[in-house]
Design a protein around this motif. Structure first.
Motif, short mmCIF file in Angstrom:
data_model
loop_
_atom_site.label_atom_id
_atom_site.label_comp_id
_atom_site.label_asym_id
_atom_site.label_seq_id
_atom_site.Cartn_x
_atom_site.Cartn_y
_atom_site.Cartn_z
N HIS A 356 -29.54 0.76 19.35
CA HIS A 356 -28.54 1.44 18.54
C HIS A 356 -27.46 0.46 18.11
N SER A 357 -26.85 0.74 16.98
CA SER A 357 -25.78 -0.11 16.47
C SER A 357 -24.41 0.38 16.92
N ARG A 358 -24.29 1.67 17.29
CA ARG A 358 -23.00 2.22 17.69
C ARG A 358 -22.78 2.00 19.19
N ILE A 359 -21.65 1.40 19.53
CA ILE A 359 -21.34 1.11 20.92
C ILE A 359 -21.24 2.38 21.74
N ARG A 360 -20.78 3.47 21.12
CA ARG A 360 -20.57 4.72 21.87
C ARG A 360 -21.86 5.28 22.45
N VAL A 361 -23.00 4.86 21.92
CA VAL A 361 -24.27 5.33 22.47
C VAL A 361 -24.40 4.93 23.93
N ALA A 362 -23.81 3.80 24.30
CA ALA A 362 -23.89 3.34 25.69
C ALA A 362 -23.26 4.33 26.65
N ASP A 363 -22.31 5.14 26.16
CA ASP A 363 -21.66 6.13 27.03
C ASP A 363 -22.66 7.11 27.61
N ALA A 364 -23.73 7.40 26.88
CA ALA A 364 -24.72 8.37 27.34
C ALA A 364 -25.47 7.86 28.57
N TYR A 365 -25.41 6.57 28.83
CA TYR A 365 -26.10 5.99 29.98
C TYR A 365 -25.12 5.51 31.06
N LEU A 366 -23.96 5.04 30.62
CA LEU A 366 -23.03 4.41 31.55
C LEU A 366 -21.90 5.32 32.00
N GLY A 367 -21.69 6.42 31.28
CA GLY A 367 -20.55 7.27 31.57
C GLY A 367 -19.39 6.94 30.66
N ARG A 368 -18.37 7.75 30.72
CA ARG A 368 -17.21 7.58 29.83
C ARG A 368 -16.43 6.33 30.20
N PRO A 369 -16.13 5.49 29.21
CA PRO A 369 -15.32 4.31 29.51
C PRO A 369 -13.89 4.71 29.82
N ALA A 370 -13.18 3.84 30.51
CA ALA A 370 -11.79 4.12 30.85
C ALA A 370 -10.96 4.21 29.59
#
Length: 382
Positions: A356-370
């Protein structure tokens, strides 16, 4: 039953594994110089059959993404078209409307009637979320972008029906204390093709379909063939993953660890020739995916049995990638807040590995960033 005794269902061949779906026909030549609204205007409201209008809307818009300037997958097109046709049929057959409404006249009373029907049928919150999303797309097609409201507007509990773009629970196999190596090895012994796909998911963070479709003899290319900037070089050879699955983009993953090299070598041993994919050579994509699910179910790799799915191995790989970059656990595993200059590049790398090109997609695996103020770099901290 063992791997050698497996024979796919004897059906007429449907073409290559990635045969295009036929539910999105090509645009008619006579529409070449007409806008979408002009084409729709040919079917006058009150005179045209509602089903005819509905099919025209699907023909014009179903391939399009509702939020971005791109097309959606064939799976999404098919599921959306099936749902919209069924929903309009339900309005007449099950929701008390004497006449089928013209889709362009869709109103809140129709949406509320459908939501009430879904609640009576005790559909899951996730299913209702998806259905509302499909209706939201239809509302855009007919020029009513604000028609579909939030869950609470329809009497649904917001905390149950609102989507979150971040992982609230760790879905990896480690979180369930599943012995990854032993489980995958048993699957390999029973069915090497499915086992090879599982190894690829674990090592490269692939989607199920990407792993089954991978051609292990053809996919590896030298770094020079990736067109990546020299500063990004992480290995001499990369695996090329084609675009297409669930909005993913083409990407090149470095063969930079012994685990990735071993997974690729095993897949090459399973593939029957230079052009072969990882799946069973005599089966098409649908049959291979069915076989994939059958084997995983046999070994308890289900949410009901072990509490994990094949997609959990993708979570495992992406979480491991984040931990390797940052040296810390992600938020979904209770990791501490990291400085933004460390956290953001790591999430970008996870999103890229996921396709994916959108960084926010990582939230679906890593959890919500601080959120909130940046954390000072530990080296500068008092």
């Amino acid at each position: 039953m063992n791997a050698s005794s497996y024979h796919p269902t004897r059906r007429r061949k449907t073409g290559p594994m990635w045969t295009r779906a036929s539910h999105q026909p090509r645009r008619k030549p006579e529409w070449a110089n007409l806008s979408d609204s002009q084409i729709l205007a040919r079917l006058a409201p009150g005179k045209a059959e509602p089903t005819q209008v509905l099919e025209l809307l699907l023909r014009l818009f179903n391939a399009r993404h509702t939020a971005r300037d791109k097309s959606v997958s064939h799976k999404t097109r098919q599921e959306r078209a099936q749902f919209i046709r069924r929903a309009f049929g339900d309005l007449h057959a099950r929701c008390g409307f004497k006449q089928l409404p013209d889709p362009r006249n869709l109103a809140q009373r129709h949406v509320q009637a459908l939501v009430d029907l879904w609640q009576r049928e005790r559909l899951s919150p996730a299913t209702i979320q998806t259905y509302l999303s499909f209706l939201r797309g239809l509302a855009l097609w007919i020029g009513k972008p604000g028609l579909i409201r939030g869950p609470d507007f329809y009497g649904l509990a917001a905390e149950r029906y609102e989507r979150h773009g971040y992982a609230e629970h760790d879905r990896s196999w480690s979180a369930r204390s599943v012995d990854i190596d032993a489980t995958v090895e048993r699957i390999c012994e029973f069915d090497p093709h499915v086992g090879a796909a599982m190894r690829l998911i674990r090592a490269f963070g692939l989607r199920r379909k990407e792993a089954v479709m991978l051609r292990p003899h053809r996919c590896m290319v030298p770094f020079e063939a990736t067109a990546l900037p020299p500063a990004q070089r992480a290995a001499d050879h990369y695996v090329r993953i084609k675009a297409g699955a669930k909005g993913g983009r083409e990407r090149f993953i470095p063969v930079s660890t012994p685990q990735r090299l071993a997974a690729l070598a095993y897949a090459r041993g399973v593939a029957v020739d230079q052009d072969a994919h990882v799946g069973h050579p005599d089966a098409n994509l649908r049959q291979n995916l069915r076989r994939f699910h059958y084997v995983l179910d046999k070994f308890g790799v289900t949410a009901k049995a072990l509490g994990v799915t094949a997609h959990g191995l993708r979570h495992e790989a992406l979480i491991d990638h984040y931990a390797a970059i940052t040296g810390a656990a992600p938020p979904v595993r209770g990791g501490a807040e990291l400085p933004r200059e460390i956290e953001r590049p790591a999430r970008a790398a996870v999103a890229a590995l996921a396709g994916h090109s959108r960084i926010r997609v990582a939230d679906a695996y890593l959890g919500r960033p601080a959120r909130g103020r940046s954390v000072p770099n530990r080296a500068d901290a008092p």
